[in-house]
Design a protein around this motif. Sequence first.
Motif, PDB file in Angstrom:
ATOM      1  N   PRO A 128       0.411  -1.483   0.056  1.00  0.00           N
ATOM      2  CA  PRO A 128       0.315   0.038   0.164  1.00  0.00           C
ATOM      3  C   PRO A 128       0.987   1.490   0.089  1.00  0.00           C
ATOM      4  CG  PRO A 128      -0.159  -0.955   2.180  1.00  0.00           C
ATOM      5  CD  PRO A 128      -0.015  -2.221   1.289  1.00  0.00           C
ATOM      6  N   TYR A 129       0.199   1.910  -0.801  1.00  0.00           N
ATOM      7  CA  TYR A 129       1.333   3.617  -1.153  1.00  0.00           C
ATOM      8  C   TYR A 129       0.170   4.742  -1.197  1.00  0.00           C
ATOM      9  CZ  TYR A 129       4.594   7.121  -2.828  1.00  0.00           C
ATOM     10  OH  TYR A 129       5.406   7.905  -3.413  1.00  0.00           O
ATOM     11  N   ILE A 130       0.902   5.676  -0.574  1.00  0.00           N
ATOM     12  CA  ILE A 130      -0.458   6.179  -0.412  1.00  0.00           C
ATOM     13  C   ILE A 130       0.728   7.877  -1.526  1.00  0.00           C
ATOM     14  CG2 ILE A 130      -1.158   9.112   0.818  1.00  0.00           C
ATOM     15  CD1 ILE A 130      -1.946   6.435   2.354  1.00  0.00           C
ATOM     16  N   GLU A 131       0.693   8.226  -3.108  1.00  0.00           N
ATOM     17  CA  GLU A 131       1.145   8.640  -3.805  1.00  0.00           C
ATOM     18  C   GLU A 131       0.849  10.506  -2.981  1.00  0.00           C
ATOM     19  OE1 GLU A 131       2.187   9.736  -8.608  1.00  0.00           O
ATOM     20  OE2 GLU A 131       1.178   8.166  -7.818  1.00  0.00           O
ATOM     21  N   ARG A 132       1.869  10.789  -3.409  1.00  0.00           N
ATOM     22  CA  ARG A 132       1.634  12.799  -3.550  1.00  0.00           C
ATOM     23  C   ARG A 132       1.796  13.146  -4.946  1.00  0.00           C
ATOM     24  NH1 ARG A 132       5.502  14.362   2.050  1.00  0.00           N
ATOM     25  NH2 ARG A 132       4.012  13.279   3.401  1.00  0.00           N
ATOM     26  N   MET A 133       0.971  14.707  -4.447  1.00  0.00           N
ATOM     27  CA  MET A 133       1.072  14.733  -6.251  1.00  0.00           C
ATOM     28  C   MET A 133       1.990  15.974  -5.901  1.00  0.00           C
ATOM     29  SD  MET A 133      -2.071  17.722  -7.132  1.00  0.00           S
ATOM     30  CE  MET A 133      -3.042  17.142  -8.775  1.00  0.00           C
ATOM     31  N   ARG A 134       2.486  15.601  -7.401  1.00  0.00           N
ATOM     32  CA  ARG A 134       4.049  16.214  -7.532  1.00  0.00           C
ATOM     33  C   ARG A 134       3.115  17.293  -7.948  1.00  0.00           C
ATOM     34  NH1 ARG A 134       7.800  12.836  -8.312  1.00  0.00           N
ATOM     35  NH2 ARG A 134       9.019  14.586  -9.345  1.00  0.00           N
ATOM     36  N   LEU A 135       4.505  18.640  -7.459  1.00  0.00           N
ATOM     37  CA  LEU A 135       3.821  20.125  -7.248  1.00  0.00           C
ATOM     38  C   LEU A 135       3.503  20.585  -8.861  1.00  0.00           C
ATOM     39  CD1 LEU A 135       5.978  21.579  -4.813  1.00  0.00           C
ATOM     40  CD2 LEU A 135       3.627  21.959  -5.069  1.00  0.00           C
ATOM     41  N   GLN A 136       5.151  19.995 -10.243  1.00  0.00           N
ATOM     42  CA  GLN A 136       4.718  20.029 -11.132  1.00  0.00           C
ATOM     43  C   GLN A 136       3.342  20.174 -12.375  1.00  0.00           C
ATOM     44  OE1 GLN A 136       7.393  22.163 -12.544  1.00  0.00           O
ATOM     45  NE2 GLN A 136       8.458  22.711 -10.795  1.00  0.00           N
ATOM     46  N   ALA A 137       3.102  18.709 -11.537  1.00  0.00           N
ATOM     47  CA  ALA A 137       1.501  18.739 -12.278  1.00  0.00           C
ATOM     48  C   ALA A 137       0.730  20.074 -11.057  1.00  0.00           C
ATOM     49  CB  ALA A 137       1.022  16.966 -11.609  1.00  0.00           C
ATOM     50  N   LEU A 138       0.711  19.761 -10.255  1.00  0.00           N
ATOM     51  CA  LEU A 138      -0.482  21.107  -9.481  1.00  0.00           C
ATOM     52  C   LEU A 138      -0.209  22.090 -10.438  1.00  0.00           C
ATOM     53  CD1 LEU A 138      -2.111  21.432  -7.397  1.00  0.00           C
ATOM     54  CD2 LEU A 138      -0.283  22.145  -5.903  1.00  0.00           C
ATOM     55  N   PHE A 139       1.033  22.499 -10.278  1.00  0.00           N
ATOM     56  CA  PHE A 139       0.121  23.600 -10.763  1.00  0.00           C
ATOM     57  C   PHE A 139       0.275  24.248 -12.642  1.00  0.00           C
ATOM     58  CE2 PHE A 139       2.812  24.595  -7.505  1.00  0.00           C
ATOM     59  CZ  PHE A 139       2.431  25.369  -6.924  1.00  0.00           C
ATOM     60  N   VAL A 140       0.310  22.365 -13.037  1.00  0.00           N
ATOM     61  CA  VAL A 140      -0.215  23.190 -14.439  1.00  0.00           C
ATOM     62  C   VAL A 140      -1.969  23.729 -15.210  1.00  0.00           C
ATOM     63  CG1 VAL A 140      -0.855  21.645 -16.588  1.00  0.00           C
ATOM     64  CG2 VAL A 140       0.715  21.422 -15.609  1.00  0.00           C
ATOM     65  N   ASN A 141      -2.136  23.253 -13.934  1.00  0.00           N
ATOM     66  CA  ASN A 141      -3.371  23.963 -13.246  1.00  0.00           C
ATOM     67  C   ASN A 141      -3.734  25.068 -13.015  1.00  0.00           C
ATOM     68  OD1 ASN A 141      -5.119  21.753 -14.042  1.00  0.00           O
ATOM     69  ND2 ASN A 141      -5.116  20.848 -11.882  1.00  0.00           N
ATOM     70  N   VAL A 142      -2.463  25.783 -12.339  1.00  0.00           N
ATOM     71  CA  VAL A 142      -2.601  27.148 -12.185  1.00  0.00           C
ATOM     72  C   VAL A 142      -1.764  27.904 -12.472  1.00  0.00           C
ATOM     73  CG1 VAL A 142      -1.108  28.546 -10.585  1.00  0.00           C
ATOM     74  CG2 VAL A 142      -2.082  26.214  -9.222  1.00  0.00           C
ATOM     75  N   GLU A 143      -1.027  27.286 -14.174  1.00  0.00           N
ATOM     76  CA  GLU A 143      -0.394  27.749 -15.597  1.00  0.00           C
ATOM     77  C   GLU A 143      -1.361  28.290 -15.978  1.00  0.00           C
ATOM     78  OE1 GLU A 143       2.211  27.783 -18.722  1.00  0.00           O
ATOM     79  OE2 GLU A 143       2.792  26.444 -16.420  1.00  0.00           O
ATOM     80  N   ALA A 144      -2.612  27.320 -16.369  1.00  0.00           N
ATOM     81  CA  ALA A 144      -3.666  27.789 -16.723  1.00  0.00           C
ATOM     82  C   ALA A 144      -4.692  28.283 -16.488  1.00  0.00           C
ATOM     83  CB  ALA A 144      -4.817  26.358 -17.177  1.00  0.00           C
ATOM     84  N   ALA A 145      -4.931  28.730 -15.320  1.00  0.00           N
ATOM     85  CA  ALA A 145      -5.355  29.605 -14.787  1.00  0.00           C
ATOM     86  C   ALA A 145      -5.150  31.062 -14.927  1.00  0.00           C
ATOM     87  CB  ALA A 145      -5.771  29.108 -13.056  1.00  0.00           C
ATOM     88  N   HIS A 146      -3.900  31.019 -14.657  1.00  0.00           N
ATOM     89  CA  HIS A 146      -3.055  32.187 -14.636  1.00  0.00           C
ATOM     90  C   HIS A 146      -3.497  32.585 -15.886  1.00  0.00           C
ATOM     91  CE1 HIS A 146      -0.076  35.813 -13.945  1.00  0.00           C
ATOM     92  NE2 HIS A 146       1.145  35.077 -14.964  1.00  0.00           N
ATOM     93  N   ASN A 147      -3.580  32.370 -16.634  1.00  0.00           N
ATOM     94  CA  ASN A 147      -3.393  32.386 -18.631  1.00  0.00           C
ATOM     95  C   ASN A 147      -4.614  33.479 -18.849  1.00  0.00           C
ATOM     96  OD1 ASN A 147      -0.273  32.060 -19.220  1.00  0.00           O
ATOM     97  ND2 ASN A 147      -1.357  29.944 -19.418  1.00  0.00           N
ATOM     98  N   ASN A 148      -5.384  32.400 -17.705  1.00  0.00           N
ATOM     99  CA  ASN A 148      -7.133  32.737 -18.302  1.00  0.00           C
ATOM    100  C   ASN A 148      -7.158  34.208 -17.446  1.00  0.00           C
ATOM    101  OD1 ASN A 148      -7.857  30.795 -19.305  1.00  0.00           O
ATOM    102  ND2 ASN A 148      -8.755  29.751 -17.952  1.00  0.00           N
ATOM    103  N   HIS A 149      -6.668  35.120 -15.884  1.00  0.00           N
ATOM    104  CA  HIS A 149      -6.278  35.598 -15.597  1.00  0.00           C
ATOM    105  C   HIS A 149      -5.199  37.136 -15.287  1.00  0.00           C
ATOM    106  CE1 HIS A 149     -10.518  33.987 -13.942  1.00  0.00           C
ATOM    107  NE2 HIS A 149     -10.150  33.467 -13.840  1.00  0.00           N
ATOM    108  N   LYS A 150      -5.000  37.119 -16.848  1.00  0.00           N
ATOM    109  CA  LYS A 150      -3.833  37.692 -16.803  1.00  0.00           C
ATOM    110  C   LYS A 150      -3.599  39.306 -15.392  1.00  0.00           C
ATOM    111  CE  LYS A 150      -2.203  35.488 -20.174  1.00  0.00           C
ATOM    112  NZ  LYS A 150      -0.917  35.304 -20.798  1.00  0.00           N
ATOM    113  N   GLY A 151      -4.903  39.972 -15.773  1.00  0.00           N
ATOM    114  CA  GLY A 151      -4.414  40.744 -14.440  1.00  0.00           C
ATOM    115  C   GLY A 151      -3.932  41.177 -13.196  1.00  0.00           C
ATOM    116  N   ASP A 152      -4.679  38.832 -12.771  1.00  0.00           N
ATOM    117  CA  ASP A 152      -3.891  39.206 -11.445  1.00  0.00           C
ATOM    118  C   ASP A 152      -2.675  39.528 -10.597  1.00  0.00           C
ATOM    119  OD1 ASP A 152      -6.689  37.860 -10.802  1.00  0.00           O
ATOM    120  OD2 ASP A 152      -5.543  35.496 -10.828  1.00  0.00           O
ATOM    121  N   GLU A 153      -2.031  39.653  -9.688  1.00  0.00           N
ATOM    122  CA  GLU A 153      -1.396  40.165  -9.082  1.00  0.00           C
ATOM    123  C   GLU A 153      -0.392  39.305  -8.469  1.00  0.00           C
ATOM    124  OE1 GLU A 153      -2.537  43.245  -6.341  1.00  0.00           O
ATOM    125  OE2 GLU A 153      -3.363  44.565  -7.888  1.00  0.00           O
ATOM    126  N   THR A 154      -1.247  37.964  -8.286  1.00  0.00           N
ATOM    127  CA  THR A 154      -0.686  36.864  -7.763  1.00  0.00           C
ATOM    128  C   THR A 154       0.859  35.804  -8.871  1.00  0.00           C
ATOM    129  OG1 THR A 154      -2.016  36.220  -6.466  1.00  0.00           O
ATOM    130  CG2 THR A 154      -0.759  34.263  -6.621  1.00  0.00           C
TER     131      THR A 154
END
Length: 121
Positions: free
Chosen positions: A75-101
């Motif tokens: 049994p193994y609990i795999e952690r989500m890789r940060l690079q995979a997580l930030f694919v979604n963040v990058e896509a969201a960032h591209n959709n909201h170019k005016g954000d300050e984050t």
Amino acid sequence: MSQDNQQAELQTIVNAIRTLAENCQGNNIALLSLLRQLEGLHQEIRDGLFQASLPDNRQALYTLLKDIESQGGWPYIERMRLQALFVNVEAAHNNHKGDETIINVATTPELHNGEATVIRD
């Protein structure tokens, strides 16, 4: 407790966790908390009760290893890789170019231990 009773009780717990997760759908903080609890429980059982119950002779060890192999592995609990997580963040960032984050993800494990840096202006 019999093997059948253990399996029935375990299935009840699995169903309760699944229902809880479904009730948290869309709430990433609650789902993350649930994942942390499950990971902590996994570690607690593995490092405590499971290690204490490990076989002390070759025959019992062979039986355990045979069971692990035939029943789906370790049994193994795999952690989500940060690079995979930030694919979604990058896509969201591209959709909201005016954000300050600004999100800066280290590209190598040596930098920031693979952690993300979030800078707010």
